[in-house]
Scaffold this motif. Structure first.
Motif, PDB file in Angstrom:
ATOM      1  N   THR A 193       0.825  -1.175  -0.139  1.00  0.00           N
ATOM      2  CA  THR A 193      -0.058   0.051  -0.172  1.00  0.00           C
ATOM      3  C   THR A 193       0.964   1.216   0.096  1.00  0.00           C
ATOM      4  O   THR A 193       2.049   1.126   0.181  1.00  0.00           O
ATOM      5  CB  THR A 193      -0.899   0.217   1.262  1.00  0.00           C
ATOM      6  OG1 THR A 193       0.049  -0.253   2.412  1.00  0.00           O
ATOM      7  CG2 THR A 193      -2.022  -0.938   1.057  1.00  0.00           C
ATOM      8  N   ARG A 194       0.229   2.390  -0.206  1.00  0.00           N
ATOM      9  CA  ARG A 194       0.917   3.554  -0.438  1.00  0.00           C
ATOM     10  C   ARG A 194       1.263   4.200   1.027  1.00  0.00           C
ATOM     11  O   ARG A 194       0.488   3.804   1.923  1.00  0.00           O
ATOM     12  CB  ARG A 194       0.347   4.650  -1.067  1.00  0.00           C
ATOM     13  CG  ARG A 194      -0.213   4.283  -2.552  1.00  0.00           C
ATOM     14  CD  ARG A 194      -0.994   5.128  -3.318  1.00  0.00           C
ATOM     15  NE  ARG A 194      -2.300   5.335  -2.498  1.00  0.00           N
ATOM     16  CZ  ARG A 194      -3.195   5.890  -2.654  1.00  0.00           C
ATOM     17  NH1 ARG A 194      -3.206   6.833  -3.728  1.00  0.00           N
ATOM     18  NH2 ARG A 194      -4.300   6.173  -2.039  1.00  0.00           N
ATOM     19  N   TYR A 211      -7.894   3.636   1.754  1.00  0.00           N
ATOM     20  CA  TYR A 211      -7.170   3.940   0.481  1.00  0.00           C
ATOM     21  C   TYR A 211      -7.635   5.576   0.266  1.00  0.00           C
ATOM     22  O   TYR A 211      -8.447   5.999  -0.135  1.00  0.00           O
ATOM     23  CB  TYR A 211      -7.672   3.218  -0.750  1.00  0.00           C
ATOM     24  CG  TYR A 211      -6.990   1.971  -0.646  1.00  0.00           C
ATOM     25  CD1 TYR A 211      -5.834   1.581  -1.108  1.00  0.00           C
ATOM     26  CD2 TYR A 211      -7.905   1.004  -0.438  1.00  0.00           C
ATOM     27  CE1 TYR A 211      -5.393   0.351  -1.157  1.00  0.00           C
ATOM     28  CE2 TYR A 211      -7.375  -0.363  -0.326  1.00  0.00           C
ATOM     29  CZ  TYR A 211      -6.114  -0.913  -0.758  1.00  0.00           C
ATOM     30  OH  TYR A 211      -5.605  -2.090  -0.949  1.00  0.00           O
ATOM     31  N   ALA A 214      -8.344   7.729  -3.180  1.00  0.00           N
ATOM     32  CA  ALA A 214      -8.640   6.735  -4.313  1.00  0.00           C
ATOM     33  C   ALA A 214      -9.981   6.451  -4.730  1.00  0.00           C
ATOM     34  O   ALA A 214     -10.967   6.334  -3.785  1.00  0.00           O
ATOM     35  CB  ALA A 214      -7.918   5.281  -3.921  1.00  0.00           C
ATOM     36  N   ASP A 217     -12.205   1.772  -8.303  1.00  0.00           N
ATOM     37  CA  ASP A 217     -11.335   0.948  -9.208  1.00  0.00           C
ATOM     38  C   ASP A 217      -9.953   0.526  -9.024  1.00  0.00           C
ATOM     39  O   ASP A 217      -9.294  -0.172  -8.819  1.00  0.00           O
ATOM     40  CB  ASP A 217     -11.400   1.460 -10.593  1.00  0.00           C
ATOM     41  CG  ASP A 217     -12.821   1.574 -11.091  1.00  0.00           C
ATOM     42  OD1 ASP A 217     -13.464   0.713 -10.932  1.00  0.00           O
ATOM     43  OD2 ASP A 217     -13.045   2.040 -12.193  1.00  0.00           O
ATOM     44  N   GLU A 218      -9.361   1.942  -8.440  1.00  0.00           N
ATOM     45  CA  GLU A 218      -7.872   1.961  -7.818  1.00  0.00           C
ATOM     46  C   GLU A 218      -7.843   1.070  -6.876  1.00  0.00           C
ATOM     47  O   GLU A 218      -6.756   0.092  -6.533  1.00  0.00           O
ATOM     48  CB  GLU A 218      -7.470   3.392  -7.614  1.00  0.00           C
ATOM     49  CG  GLU A 218      -7.324   4.066  -8.835  1.00  0.00           C
ATOM     50  CD  GLU A 218      -7.147   5.714  -8.462  1.00  0.00           C
ATOM     51  OE1 GLU A 218      -6.520   6.429  -9.163  1.00  0.00           O
ATOM     52  OE2 GLU A 218      -7.506   6.122  -7.272  1.00  0.00           O
ATOM     53  N   TRP A 221      -8.212  -2.662  -7.772  1.00  0.00           N
ATOM     54  CA  TRP A 221      -7.081  -3.160  -8.533  1.00  0.00           C
ATOM     55  C   TRP A 221      -5.852  -3.600  -7.376  1.00  0.00           C
ATOM     56  O   TRP A 221      -5.295  -4.554  -7.493  1.00  0.00           O
ATOM     57  CB  TRP A 221      -6.624  -2.050  -9.253  1.00  0.00           C
ATOM     58  CG  TRP A 221      -5.399  -2.548 -10.005  1.00  0.00           C
ATOM     59  CD1 TRP A 221      -5.172  -3.368 -11.173  1.00  0.00           C
ATOM     60  CD2 TRP A 221      -4.096  -2.082  -9.556  1.00  0.00           C
ATOM     61  NE1 TRP A 221      -3.950  -3.270 -11.472  1.00  0.00           N
ATOM     62  CE2 TRP A 221      -3.028  -2.871 -10.580  1.00  0.00           C
ATOM     63  CE3 TRP A 221      -3.428  -1.529  -8.876  1.00  0.00           C
ATOM     64  CZ2 TRP A 221      -1.622  -2.578 -10.610  1.00  0.00           C
ATOM     65  CZ3 TRP A 221      -2.015  -1.126  -8.617  1.00  0.00           C
ATOM     66  CH2 TRP A 221      -1.311  -1.760  -9.453  1.00  0.00           C
ATOM     67  N   SER A 222      -5.745  -2.633  -6.258  1.00  0.00           N
ATOM     68  CA  SER A 222      -4.461  -2.796  -5.316  1.00  0.00           C
ATOM     69  C   SER A 222      -5.055  -4.180  -4.574  1.00  0.00           C
ATOM     70  O   SER A 222      -4.064  -5.152  -4.447  1.00  0.00           O
ATOM     71  CB  SER A 222      -4.623  -1.908  -4.464  1.00  0.00           C
ATOM     72  OG  SER A 222      -3.718  -1.771  -3.367  1.00  0.00           O
TER      73      SER A 222
END
Length: 291
Positions: A193-194, A211, A214, A217-218, A221-222
């Motif tokens: 993760t970021r 997230y 975000a 969709d983002e 996807w992660s």
């Protein structure tokens, strides 16, 4: 502590006498050096030597009085220990200097806590918000981090994740093995993760991710990328199959976070009912404005 133990041959059962001996020797070392030099060269001035002896003894006496005053609180703790207010040594044992050293350490720690009460409170708060097994935030810590975000940053996606068949993990690997899986899974989440995303252990084998900034969709996807890695590089196996996870996902647009979490949990339950090892999105994302 090494110096403390190295001087144990000097009055091993009396800290005060040991300090007196060290103080007496160290304060008279310059004087002894002067006398030795004078005797060797024949240039000693006895009048000055006597004055120096008296001055040195006065200084040593003053230092010893000060040391005695500093030791009074420690001896008070020793007395309290002997009266039963502090832990006693084992039956039949005799008090030794390391016991006094422990008292000194406790006294110093108490003085440090008194000097920094705010720091101690902060450390307790941090410990209360951290999961000791995985090292990431617990549920309370996760929610606290969300609460400290500026209003403009309270937008993104909330994911609630559950390790599949975790009861079987404990049954086959044992509780220590289960704890190991939880720790590895938390590390996997942190590494994939970021830095701006928030991670927490929601409870048991459940985890939560926010997230930040975000879209669904983002975030989806992660999570799918994590699931694929879990299959290729599993944190463990049950019945010969890689350990997987299910996840529920909900967009959060600044409304009450509890509503978004509840919808993410409902999506997680649908994923588990549908066979696990999948990601489901909330049917009705939370769109209520924060206020």
């Amino acid at each position: 502590m090494q110096f403390y133990r190295a001087t144990s041959f000097l009055f091993p059962h009396s800290l005060r006498r040991r300090l007196f001996a060290l103080c007496l020797v160290t304060t008279h070392m310059p004087l002894l050096g002067y006398i030795g030099w004078g005797l060797a060269t024949g240039r000693i001035a006895w009048a000055e030597c006597i004055i120096l002896i008296l001055a040195t003894m006065a200084g040593a006496a003053g230092a010893l009085i000060g040391i005695g005053a500093l030791l009074d609180p420690i001896h008070a703790l020793v007395d309290a220990r002997d009266e039963g207010d502090a832990p006693r040594p084992e039956r039949g044992g005799t008090p030794t200097l390391p016991t006094v050293g422990d008292i000194i350490a406790r006294l110093f720690a108490g003085m440090s806590r008194a000097a920094h009460p705010a720091r101690e409170i902060d450390e307790r708060n941090i410990a209360a918000q951290e999961d000791p097994l995985t090292g990431i935030a617990n549920r309370r810590g996760f929610l606290a981090q969300l609460d400290t975000l500026p209003h403009a940053r309270r937008r993104g996606c909330i994911a609630i994740i559950d390790i599949d068949h975790f009861k079987q993990v404990n049954d086959q690997l044992g509780h220590d093995g289960g704890d190991h899986v939880l720790g590895d899974f938390a590390a996997r989440l942190s590494s994939q993760t970021r830095r701006i995303d928030l991670i927490g252990r929601w409870g048991g084998e459940e985890f939560a991710i926010f997230y930040q900034d975000a879209i669904e969709d983002e975030a989806s996807w992660s999570l799918a990328r994590m699931a694929d890695r879990m299959r290729q590089e599993p944190v463990g196996r049950v019945n010969g199959q890689p350990i997987s996870f299910s996840a529920g996902l909900c967009a959060w647009r600044g409304g009450p976070v509890t509503a978004a979490i509840a919808q993410a949990e409902e999506a997680l339950h649908r994923a588990k009912r549908s066979g696990r090892d999948q990601i489901r999105r909330a049917e009705r994302p939370s769109t209520q404005a924060y206020g």
